[in-house]
Design a protein around this motif. Sequence first.
Motif, PDB file in Angstrom:
ATOM      1  N   UNK A 188       0.748  -1.214   0.081  1.00 58.01           N
ATOM      2  CA  UNK A 188      -0.082   0.023   0.023  1.00 58.01           C
ATOM      3  C   UNK A 188       0.870   1.143  -0.108  1.00 58.01           C
ATOM      4  N   UNK A 189       2.026   1.122   0.643  1.00 56.73           N
ATOM      5  CA  UNK A 189       2.925   2.307   0.775  1.00 56.73           C
ATOM      6  C   UNK A 189       2.628   3.189   1.899  1.00 56.73           C
ATOM      7  N   UNK A 190       2.242   2.486   3.169  1.00 59.61           N
ATOM      8  CA  UNK A 190       2.359   3.144   4.400  1.00 59.61           C
ATOM      9  C   UNK A 190       3.363   2.838   5.148  1.00 59.61           C
ATOM     10  N   UNK A 191       3.407   3.508   6.254  1.00 61.12           N
ATOM     11  CA  UNK A 191       4.620   3.233   7.274  1.00 61.12           C
ATOM     12  C   UNK A 191       4.087   2.512   8.406  1.00 61.12           C
ATOM     13  N   UNK A 192       2.733   2.076   8.467  1.00 61.67           N
ATOM     14  CA  UNK A 192       1.951   1.582   9.481  1.00 61.67           C
ATOM     15  C   UNK A 192       2.609  -0.028   9.695  1.00 61.67           C
ATOM     16  N   UNK A 193       2.703  -0.493  11.082  1.00 62.72           N
ATOM     17  CA  UNK A 193       3.400  -1.768  11.350  1.00 62.72           C
ATOM     18  C   UNK A 193       2.038  -2.458  12.021  1.00 62.72           C
ATOM     19  N   UNK A 194       1.917  -3.599  11.939  1.00 61.93           N
ATOM     20  CA  UNK A 194       1.077  -4.678  12.774  1.00 61.93           C
ATOM     21  C   UNK A 194       1.734  -4.687  14.312  1.00 61.93           C
ATOM     22  N   UNK A 195       0.744  -4.752  15.204  1.00 63.43           N
ATOM     23  CA  UNK A 195       1.029  -4.694  16.574  1.00 63.43           C
ATOM     24  C   UNK A 195       1.508  -5.887  17.130  1.00 63.43           C
ATOM     25  N   UNK A 196       2.573  -6.095  16.790  1.00 63.40           N
ATOM     26  CA  UNK A 196       3.249  -7.811  17.254  1.00 63.40           C
ATOM     27  C   UNK A 196       3.150  -7.916  18.831  1.00 63.40           C
ATOM     28  N   UNK A 197       2.835  -8.977  19.353  1.00 61.25           N
ATOM     29  CA  UNK A 197       2.861  -9.172  20.714  1.00 61.25           C
ATOM     30  C   UNK A 197       4.229  -9.873  21.091  1.00 61.25           C
ATOM     31  N   UNK A 198       4.594  -9.937  22.422  1.00 61.70           N
ATOM     32  CA  UNK A 198       5.835 -10.423  22.807  1.00 61.70           C
ATOM     33  C   UNK A 198       6.001 -11.857  22.479  1.00 61.70           C
ATOM     34  N   UNK A 199       4.851 -12.557  22.711  1.00 64.89           N
ATOM     35  CA  UNK A 199       5.056 -13.918  22.412  1.00 64.89           C
ATOM     36  C   UNK A 199       5.467 -14.354  20.876  1.00 64.89           C
ATOM     37  N   UNK A 200       5.299 -13.597  20.144  1.00 66.95           N
ATOM     38  CA  UNK A 200       5.237 -13.816  18.741  1.00 66.95           C
ATOM     39  C   UNK A 200       6.717 -14.297  18.405  1.00 66.95           C
ATOM     40  N   UNK A 201       7.724 -13.711  19.087  1.00 64.98           N
ATOM     41  CA  UNK A 201       9.059 -13.906  18.741  1.00 64.98           C
ATOM     42  C   UNK A 201       9.328 -15.360  19.182  1.00 64.98           C
ATOM     43  N   UNK A 202       8.969 -15.820  20.307  1.00 64.94           N
ATOM     44  CA  UNK A 202       8.761 -17.424  20.674  1.00 64.94           C
ATOM     45  C   UNK A 202       8.310 -18.141  19.705  1.00 64.94           C
TER      46      UNK A 202
END
Length: 307
Positions: A188-202
């Motif tokens: 789309x061309x936006x700088x918006x980012x999903x709101x990742x949760x801390x558990x996502x890295x694990x």
Amino acid sequence: LNSKQMIDPTMIIAMKFLGKMELGMTQIMPKSVARVTQRIIQLSLLHGMSPVSPIGFVHLGSYIAKFGDISGGYHYVKLARSLLDKVGSRESAAEVICIGTQIVAYVEPVQAVLEYHDDGYAAAMAYGDVIQAALNSILNCTMSSIAGVNLQTTHEKCTKAIKFMEDKKLVIFMTQLQYIQHSVFKLIGTDEEPKFVSEGQNILATNNSVKTTYYFQKTYIGFIFRSYDGTKENIGKYLACIGNTWANLFFHHSFHAFYIGLISFWLARKSRDGNQWIERGKLSKLALKKWAESSSWTFENKWYLLE
């Protein structure tokens, strides 16, 4: 379709147990799925069809299709849908629709089958199965991003599905879909980012399915924006984990194959180890050629692009 119905209470309970095992094992123990599928079908043929039988046949269709026989897999998917009408229950409807739709998309126009996942979501919610509701949602969003649906519409679908998964604490599915949404933001061309949760890295570190989605999306966006180093690094990581994911065939596997082919030929022109990338690109080309036999409308142009 004319087989007797299962009436033995012990067998009915055993079938329900096997049915619950099937979907989970396709992700965490993909090499064992065939045995569970075989057992469900075996018990169905010996003792009669039960509400779980359609699940066995739809997974069989998916499994056959993944090994290259799309028409054979499509046949068993249609059988599973017919059995669902005859002996199925609300308990199995969402899973049969979910897994079956992914094979139907290899034969019928993709845009026409998207609404089937809406039916699968509705069936899951009617029964109270949030896992199947989430899976139908994530596959709907994934196919929308592939099928040329308006990017803003796809973004809105993803946002709605992610909110549902967050509310139901389905962190694995949510994390996986956020990686797809991140690519939609980039396109789309936006700088918006999903709101990742801390558990996502694990989850990313331990779940091969999530890891595969992550590395493919990184590879895909790297290629779109022509980042040679990032693309080459991430495609290697993607190829290292793709073989240990779902036992089923999903429609996004064809999207992956097409772009891995394009990227491989692009890397071959730019790197010293060009021969290995040419060979990798040929594998994608062969896969698309095979799929074009089942749906020339969807795959033939992509096969020609790789020629």
